[in-house]
Scaffold this motif. Structure first.
Motif, PDB file in Angstrom:
ATOM      1  N   PHE A 164       0.858  -1.200   0.000  1.00  0.00           N
ATOM      2  CA  PHE A 164       0.000   0.000   0.000  1.00  0.00           C
ATOM      3  C   PHE A 164       0.882   1.234   0.000  1.00  0.00           C
ATOM      4  CE2 PHE A 164       0.356   1.166   4.600  1.00  0.00           C
ATOM      5  CZ  PHE A 164       0.873  -0.013   5.113  1.00  0.00           C
ATOM      6  N   MET A 165       0.253   2.381  -0.280  1.00  0.00           N
ATOM      7  CA  MET A 165       0.954   3.661  -0.246  1.00  0.00           C
ATOM      8  C   MET A 165       0.310   4.496   0.848  1.00  0.00           C
ATOM      9  SD  MET A 165       2.758   3.148  -3.044  1.00  0.00           S
ATOM     10  CE  MET A 165       3.467   4.730  -3.455  1.00  0.00           C
ATOM     11  N   VAL A 166       1.115   5.400   1.439  1.00  0.00           N
ATOM     12  CA  VAL A 166       0.540   6.342   2.399  1.00  0.00           C
ATOM     13  C   VAL A 166       0.986   7.744   2.033  1.00  0.00           C
ATOM     14  CG1 VAL A 166       0.291   6.987   4.823  1.00  0.00           C
ATOM     15  CG2 VAL A 166       0.694   4.595   4.225  1.00  0.00           C
ATOM     16  N   VAL A 167       0.030   8.666   2.000  1.00  0.00           N
ATOM     17  CA  VAL A 167       0.386  10.076   1.814  1.00  0.00           C
ATOM     18  C   VAL A 167      -0.026  10.843   3.067  1.00  0.00           C
ATOM     19  CG1 VAL A 167       0.143   9.943  -0.691  1.00  0.00           C
ATOM     20  CG2 VAL A 167      -1.798  10.693   0.693  1.00  0.00           C
ATOM     21  N   ALA A 168       0.709  11.896   3.342  1.00  0.00           N
ATOM     22  CA  ALA A 168       0.402  12.750   4.497  1.00  0.00           C
ATOM     23  C   ALA A 168      -0.928  13.453   4.256  1.00  0.00           C
ATOM     24  CB  ALA A 168       1.514  13.780   4.676  1.00  0.00           C
ATOM     25  N   PRO A 169      -1.662  13.784   5.321  1.00  0.00           N
ATOM     26  CA  PRO A 169      -2.965  14.459   5.150  1.00  0.00           C
ATOM     27  C   PRO A 169      -2.852  15.755   4.347  1.00  0.00           C
ATOM     28  CG  PRO A 169      -2.671  13.778   7.439  1.00  0.00           C
ATOM     29  CD  PRO A 169      -1.373  13.498   6.738  1.00  0.00           C
ATOM     30  N   GLY A 174      -9.603   5.334  -1.692  1.00  0.00           N
ATOM     31  CA  GLY A 174     -10.462   4.737  -2.716  1.00  0.00           C
ATOM     32  C   GLY A 174      -9.725   4.499  -4.024  1.00  0.00           C
ATOM     33  N   SER A 175      -8.506   5.071  -4.164  1.00  0.00           N
ATOM     34  CA  SER A 175      -7.779   4.918  -5.436  1.00  0.00           C
ATOM     35  C   SER A 175      -6.557   4.026  -5.288  1.00  0.00           C
ATOM     36  CB  SER A 175      -7.262   6.263  -5.956  1.00  0.00           C
ATOM     37  OG  SER A 175      -8.158   7.269  -5.751  1.00  0.00           O
ATOM     38  N   HIS A 176      -6.068   3.655  -6.470  1.00  0.00           N
ATOM     39  CA  HIS A 176      -4.835   2.888  -6.551  1.00  0.00           C
ATOM     40  C   HIS A 176      -3.856   3.612  -7.456  1.00  0.00           C
ATOM     41  CE1 HIS A 176      -7.789   0.007  -5.130  1.00  0.00           C
ATOM     42  NE2 HIS A 176      -6.795  -0.795  -4.756  1.00  0.00           N
ATOM     43  N   VAL A 177      -2.570   3.392  -7.216  1.00  0.00           N
ATOM     44  CA  VAL A 177      -1.561   3.842  -8.172  1.00  0.00           C
ATOM     45  C   VAL A 177      -0.890   2.592  -8.729  1.00  0.00           C
ATOM     46  CG1 VAL A 177      -1.150   6.104  -7.137  1.00  0.00           C
ATOM     47  CG2 VAL A 177       0.132   4.120  -6.307  1.00  0.00           C
ATOM     48  N   ILE A 178      -0.116   2.780  -9.809  1.00  0.00           N
ATOM     49  CA  ILE A 178       0.490   1.623 -10.470  1.00  0.00           C
ATOM     50  C   ILE A 178       1.967   1.516 -10.099  1.00  0.00           C
ATOM     51  CG2 ILE A 178       0.900   0.466 -12.686  1.00  0.00           C
ATOM     52  CD1 ILE A 178      -2.066   0.881 -12.035  1.00  0.00           C
ATOM     53  N   HIS A 179       2.328   0.343  -9.634  1.00  0.00           N
ATOM     54  CA  HIS A 179       3.707   0.065  -9.243  1.00  0.00           C
ATOM     55  C   HIS A 179       4.621   0.180 -10.472  1.00  0.00           C
ATOM     56  CE1 HIS A 179       7.202  -2.132  -7.813  1.00  0.00           C
ATOM     57  NE2 HIS A 179       6.682  -2.175  -6.590  1.00  0.00           N
ATOM     58  N   PRO A 186      -1.618  -2.657  -9.384  1.00  0.00           N
ATOM     59  CA  PRO A 186      -2.220  -1.541  -8.644  1.00  0.00           C
ATOM     60  C   PRO A 186      -1.938  -1.641  -7.149  1.00  0.00           C
ATOM     61  CG  PRO A 186      -3.904  -3.134  -9.271  1.00  0.00           C
ATOM     62  CD  PRO A 186      -2.618  -3.624  -9.866  1.00  0.00           C
ATOM     63  N   VAL A 187      -1.715  -0.501  -6.520  1.00  0.00           N
ATOM     64  CA  VAL A 187      -1.423  -0.445  -5.084  1.00  0.00           C
ATOM     65  C   VAL A 187      -2.374   0.565  -4.449  1.00  0.00           C
ATOM     66  CG1 VAL A 187       0.374  -0.045  -3.361  1.00  0.00           C
ATOM     67  CG2 VAL A 187       1.021  -0.805  -5.665  1.00  0.00           C
ATOM     68  N   PRO A 188      -3.101   0.189  -3.381  1.00  0.00           N
ATOM     69  CA  PRO A 188      -4.052   1.122  -2.763  1.00  0.00           C
ATOM     70  C   PRO A 188      -3.331   2.278  -2.056  1.00  0.00           C
ATOM     71  CG  PRO A 188      -3.847  -0.863  -1.433  1.00  0.00           C
ATOM     72  CD  PRO A 188      -3.071  -1.117  -2.697  1.00  0.00           C
ATOM     73  N   VAL A 189      -3.947   3.460  -2.122  1.00  0.00           N
ATOM     74  CA  VAL A 189      -3.350   4.643  -1.484  1.00  0.00           C
ATOM     75  C   VAL A 189      -4.170   5.045  -0.268  1.00  0.00           C
ATOM     76  CG1 VAL A 189      -2.630   7.030  -1.796  1.00  0.00           C
ATOM     77  CG2 VAL A 189      -2.552   5.445  -3.741  1.00  0.00           C
ATOM     78  N   TRP A 190      -3.489   5.209   0.877  1.00  0.00           N
ATOM     79  CA  TRP A 190      -4.123   5.628   2.123  1.00  0.00           C
ATOM     80  C   TRP A 190      -3.627   7.007   2.519  1.00  0.00           C
ATOM     81  CZ3 TRP A 190      -6.987   2.295   5.698  1.00  0.00           C
ATOM     82  CH2 TRP A 190      -7.304   1.030   5.146  1.00  0.00           C
ATOM     83  N   THR A 206       9.095  13.345   0.386  1.00  0.00           N
ATOM     84  CA  THR A 206       8.103  13.842  -0.562  1.00  0.00           C
ATOM     85  C   THR A 206       6.711  13.900   0.059  1.00  0.00           C
ATOM     86  OG1 THR A 206       7.652  11.612  -1.342  1.00  0.00           O
ATOM     87  CG2 THR A 206       9.389  12.823  -2.476  1.00  0.00           C
ATOM     88  N   GLY A 207       6.617  13.588   1.352  1.00  0.00           N
ATOM     89  CA  GLY A 207       5.310  13.594   2.009  1.00  0.00           C
ATOM     90  C   GLY A 207       4.483  12.372   1.668  1.00  0.00           C
ATOM     91  N   ALA A 208       5.118  11.399   1.022  1.00  0.00           N
ATOM     92  CA  ALA A 208       4.415  10.166   0.653  1.00  0.00           C
ATOM     93  C   ALA A 208       5.401   9.012   0.738  1.00  0.00           C
ATOM     94  CB  ALA A 208       3.871  10.274  -0.767  1.00  0.00           C
ATOM     95  N   ILE A 209       4.896   7.840   1.086  1.00  0.00           N
ATOM     96  CA  ILE A 209       5.779   6.681   1.173  1.00  0.00           C
ATOM     97  C   ILE A 209       5.176   5.491   0.448  1.00  0.00           C
ATOM     98  CG2 ILE A 209       6.739   7.359   3.397  1.00  0.00           C
ATOM     99  CD1 ILE A 209       4.930   4.915   4.502  1.00  0.00           C
ATOM    100  N   MET A 210       6.077   4.570   0.050  1.00  0.00           N
ATOM    101  CA  MET A 210       5.624   3.249  -0.367  1.00  0.00           C
ATOM    102  C   MET A 210       5.723   2.396   0.886  1.00  0.00           C
ATOM    103  SD  MET A 210       9.021   1.958  -2.412  1.00  0.00           S
ATOM    104  CE  MET A 210       9.988   0.756  -1.475  1.00  0.00           C
ATOM    105  N   ALA A 211       4.657   1.713   1.270  1.00  0.00           N
ATOM    106  CA  ALA A 211       4.650   0.974   2.525  1.00  0.00           C
ATOM    107  C   ALA A 211       4.986  -0.489   2.274  1.00  0.00           C
ATOM    108  CB  ALA A 211       3.287   1.093   3.198  1.00  0.00           C
ATOM    109  N   VAL A 212       5.984  -0.965   3.035  1.00  0.00           N
ATOM    110  CA  VAL A 212       6.438  -2.345   2.912  1.00  0.00           C
ATOM    111  C   VAL A 212       6.317  -2.992   4.291  1.00  0.00           C
ATOM    112  CG1 VAL A 212       8.321  -3.845   2.173  1.00  0.00           C
ATOM    113  CG2 VAL A 212       8.091  -1.544   1.180  1.00  0.00           C
TER     114      VAL A 212
END
Length: 898
Positions: free
Chosen positions: A317-322, A367-372, A378-382, A393-399
């Motif tokens: 999954f991906m996480v972006v800052a609020p 509700g969206s996904h980005v493409i690895h 597709p990877v869900p974005v939270w 960058t205020g966003a991470i790839m979560a492992v």
RNA sequence: GCCGGAGUGGCGGAAUGGCAGACGCGGCGGACUCAAAAUCCGUUGCCCGCAAGGGCGUGUGGGUUCAAGUCCCACCUCCGGCACCA
């Protein structure tokens, strides 16, 4: 004057020093120089604390010692006088901060003089002096006039900033804006903690659980225009150049961790259109191969920073800052309400709450996904607030399989854990966390590679495909340099106004010749209803100025307290200079500071900020050395007297300390009512009751503050100084002891009686003081004492130097004293440092069994023979088989038996 | 949780791998004094012993060494700092 009376001696000599300007330092040194500096104090209303004289006495000893050896010594003192307490006092009482500050400085000055420090008082300064503020503002303008050239890795004049043709084409305003964006001092919208009820902006530390620490009022985070200093541009140099400094390793590490350099990679994940994702992804990949990795990601890419690009195949999954700009794009209509609520809640929390207290991870699916970029999956974005907008960058790839925070989040929200790294020991159990280096599995073409090799390889591949690039990040943020306060330096900046009186966004510096910009006279210091700084309520003739036919409004923020302390060590060298902030000849002659002593609480901020300003001044040719402080020493904290605390239950009986419960009442117990029993102290009358023994930090509320004025009244300044040096190592934390002060006072009394006849009515030499030539034993004693004291002072080991002088006085007491000279430091005559004979311990099997006296130069064989010949040793060795003899000349003999 | 620093007599502390406890405080005994204060002298890690002497001892457990407070490994406690930095 028969007895030792510091109350008569000390003021007399202090007055003499003042009258004769004894400690005045010449403008330029002659011969060897030492710049010995204290961290100057904030002049609080409580006056000097006993902690202050600790470091000040240490530097004073070093200064006097060096002067006695003919060194030119710079040893100044001043006051860090802007700051919050004076302003809060003003709000409470209506007294202008300048008035209370001046009163406090007068108290500090009196106390410092009372303690007899050898400062050159001609050089005294306060950061609040208009003559000092002028140059603080001037240095701000140097920062304003500087941009950081990443190629040369140094600060250069803003006029030398290359202007891209596209910007130049848009005209003068665009060029001006472009320059403003690149200055080391720049403006930005930054979120602040605004408390409407208190009518003020609060520091992060003043906000707890979303409400103000004082009063418990709600606090909101609102964006406000702020001045920032681009310290991050210097992060690399600030870290690298720590290496050559003679500073405690712990402080260097603290700074290095604060700067927090990390290396890794930036990677773009494709943000697909709602329809035709596969085709769009293929097109994106092709385009990227041609264009390469763009400096800024467009709306079609989510850029992340990672230190572990080798875990790319484990992303679930991906996480972006609020606060991430792509949140709106990524949020699907169904999720919109939930995301909005989450972002609003995040905005209400301070930084501290979001990191410190929010242990349980929270987040919302967009509700969206980005493409690895590599797997095409597709990877869900939270959205989650454990990702900071201000880092990377205020966003991470979560492992989740290989990062504990992601692992925790995945556990909370039931997201897959995919293992892609195995430890060297062998395959890991599924769904477990492993954050170390290992071997790649499940990683497409990279499977089987070691972590380091993988990172190197994938970095190159990503760059070639235009999907990523190596990147460096720092924990260090740009320095938020403005405060919505009155009692600070005004910024020498003017904001252009249009005909309607609104700011146009254009700014200009106040010309150097018009500095300083002084604070206006205000009568009302109370906060208002808006986060406007107090200076926005200044009289119009201060606030508005006309220049070149245009109308301007002055900047109404003020600088933080750190500003003045960033460069005071330079001004001390040339405090009266009206033409420049310092004469270059003077700067070159005295800088850098050779010894800097102060509290460890300034380990990061003050020392980092000063180094930053100094490097900018260095880059711009205003100072000659890249680092301001050569050797740094932190004095330890002085705690209150040791206390014994017992506990009583609510029913009234004693409770043993280890069994105490909430609600039990603590009671201070006099020392004569406790005794030690094994590991613990217990009540003498009830030995089953344990009591706590501890020294606490001095505080008004605890009532254990020691007042230096009182100590000087009771024992004298020299006793106070000597005691603080005798307590223990300079750098250690140590408890105060009043009987300890009387102990060193006893030593000074004894010294006095050695030379002064205490029974005489007038000051006369004691009868034992005579002119007989000293004996060999006396010469040996005095030379050894001088030798040890000299070496100890050089090592700042004052406690042992004093102990050695006490031994000397004990030696002298029945004899005549050696002459004492204040003029020059005595030199050691080496022949008196050696003895004719030495006593050597003799061990058998490592246990002390006797001692023999041998000639000083005796070699190992002679030692062994002498030891074996000793009757007692001979008896113990009789009939034993000696396997080995260890004989160390001058040290010992050890017989090892079979 | 992570990173530092520190654990030695009743207390503060001292000790280039080589006599643990220098120096100071406090305690005990004595001198001086009518007495007290001040001062001076002696003594003061713990245990056994009348003594001579012996044993134990630097937070805990192990190790290296002829020899460890000091070096190595593991742990405990206290103090300070940092704290989701990808």
């Amino acid at each position: 004057m028969p007895r030792y009376q510091p109350s008569r001696i000390e003021p007399k000599w202090q007055a003499w020093w003042e009258e004769h300007d004894t400690f005045a330092t010449p403008r330029l040194p002659t011969g060897r120089k030492r710049y010995v500096l204290d961290m100057f104090p904030y002049p609080s209303g409580d006056g000097l604390h006993v902690g202050h004289p600790e470091g000040y006495t240490a530097t004073d000893i070093v200064s006097r010692f060096e002067r006695m050896r003919g060194t030119s010594v710079m040893h100044p003192m001043g006051f860090d006088a802007f700051g919050l307490p004076a302003e809060e006092h003003a709000i409470r009482t209506g007294t202008p901060p300048r008035e209370s500050t001046e009163r406090n400085i007068a108290t500090f000055t009196r106390q410092l003089k009372m303690l007899g420090f050898s400062y050159d008082w001609n050089r005294v300064l306060a950061t609040t002096d208009p003559g000092y503020v002028r140059w603080t503002q001037w240095i701000f303008l140097v920062l304003f006039d500087t941009w950081f050239d990443p190629v040369a890795q140094k600060g250069r004049p803003i006029a030398a900033l290359p202007i891209p043709a596209a910007v130049a084409a848009r005209g003068a305003d665009a060029v001006a804006r472009y320059r403003d964006e690149h200055r080391l001092a720049y403006q930005s919208e930054a979120p602040v903690n605004w408390c409407p009820a208190l009518g003020t902006v609060l520091a992060n530390e003043e906000v707890i659980g979303g409400v103000s620490e004082r009063g418990g009022h709600p606090v909101v985070r609102i964006p406000l225009r702020q001045w920032m200093l681009r310290i991050t541009a210097y992060a690399d140099r600030l870290e690298r150049e720590l290496e050559g400094l003679d500073w405690p390793a712990s402080i260097k590490k603290l700074q290095s961790d604060w700067i927090g350099r990390s290396t890794g990679a930036e990677v773009d994940f494709f943000v697909p259109p709602t329809a035709g994702a596969d085709a769009a992804f293929a097109a994106w990949q092709t385009a990227r191969k041609q264009t390469g990795f763009p400096t800024q990601p467009g709306p079609d890419a989510l850029r992340v920073y990672t230190t572990r690009p080798d875990t790319l195949y484990g992303v679930t999954f991906m996480v972006v800052a609020p606060e991430h700009p792509l949140v709106d794009t990524l949020t699907t209509p169904a999720q919109r309400a939930e995301i909005a609520a989450y972002r609003e809640a995040a905005a209400r929390k301070s930084d501290l709450d979001r990191t410190d207290l929010a242990r349980e991870k929270t987040g919302v699916f967009t509700g969206s996904h980005v493409i690895h970029p590599l797997s095409g999956r597709p990877v869900p974005v939270w959205v989650a607030d454990y990702v900071l907008a201000t880092y990377g960058t205020g966003a991470i790839m979560a492992v989740p399989a290989h990062d504990d925070r992601d692992f925790e989040f995945a556990g909370t929200f039931g997201i897959d854990v995919v293992t892609v790294v195995e430890p060297a020991a062998g395959p890991a159990k599924p769904d477990t966390l492993f954050t170390g280096d290992g071997r790649a599995v499940n990683s497409g073409p990279y499977t089987g590679l070691g972590t380091r090799e993988f990172i190197a390889r994938v970095g190159g591949d990503l760059a070639a495909a235009g999907l990523g690039r190596p990147a460096v990040n720092y924990k260090l943020r740009d320095w938020l340099f403005s405060r919505q306060r009155f009692w600070g330096e005004p910024f020498p900046i003017l904001h252009e106004l249009d005909a309607a009186g609104h700011p146009t966004g254009a700014i200009r510096a106040v010309p150097e010749a018009e500095l300083p910009v002084n604070l206006p006279l205000l009568t009302d210091f109370k906060p208002g209803d808006t986060p406007d700084p107090p200076l926005s309520r200044a009289p119009a003739d201060w606030l508005y100025v006309d220049r070149d036919g245009k109308r301007y409004r002055r900047e109404t923020n003020t600088m933080p307290q750190w500003a003045g302390s960033c460069w005071y060590y330079l001004r001390f060298l040339d405090p009266g200079n009206d033409g420049r902030f310092i004469d270059p000849a003077v700067e070159q002659a005295w800088m850098p500071v050779d010894l800097y002593i102060g509290g460890a609480e300034h380990a990061v901020l003050h020392l980092l900020y000063s180094r930053f300003w100094h490097k900018v001044l260095y880059d711009r040719g205003h100072v000659s050395c890249p680092e301001p402080f050569g050797r740094l020493v932190n004095q330890g904290m002085i705690l209150g007297e040791m206390e014994f605390t017992g506990y009583r239950s609510s029913k009234g009986g004693w409770v043993s300390a280890e069994k105490r419960q909430e609600g039990d009442v603590a009671a201070k117990i006099p020392a004569d009512q406790v005794e030690k029993q094994g590991e613990h102290f217990v009540l003498r009358d009830a030995p089953q009751i344990r009591v706590e023994s501890r020294a606490y930090k001095m505080s008004k509320s605890r009532g254990n503050v020691v007042n230096p004025d009182q100590v000087v009244r009771d024992f004298g300044a020299d006793s106070l100084r000597l005691y603080e040096m005798f307590m223990g190592p300079l750098e250690a934390t140590k408890p105060w002891s009043t009987t300890g002060v009387s102990g060193v006072r006893g030593f000074l009394d004894r010294c006095w009686r050695l030379v002064v006849d205490e029974r005489a009515d007038e000051l006369t030499l004691a009868p034992q003081v005579c002119a007989d030539p000293p004996t060999d034993a006396q010469l040996r004693e005095i030379n050894r004492c001088i030798d040890k004291v000299t070496r100890d002072i050089e090592a700042l080991s004052f406690n042992t130097a004093i102990a050695r002088m006490m031994e000397f006085v004990n030696f002298c007491t029945p004899l005549r004293p050696a002459p004492v000279s204040l003029a020059a430091w005595p030199t050691v005559e080496p022949q008196w440092l050696v003895d004719d004979t030495v006593e050597i311990p003799v061990q058998i099997q490592g246990k002390l069994r006797g001692r023999v006296v041998v000639p000083a130069g005796a070699d190992a064989a002679a030692l062994e023979a002498a030891a074996a010949a000793d009757p007692k040793i001979a008896e113990l060795l009789a009939g034993k088989r000696i396997v080995k003899v260890v004989a160390v000349p001058g040290r010992l003999v050890n017989f090892v038996l079979g």
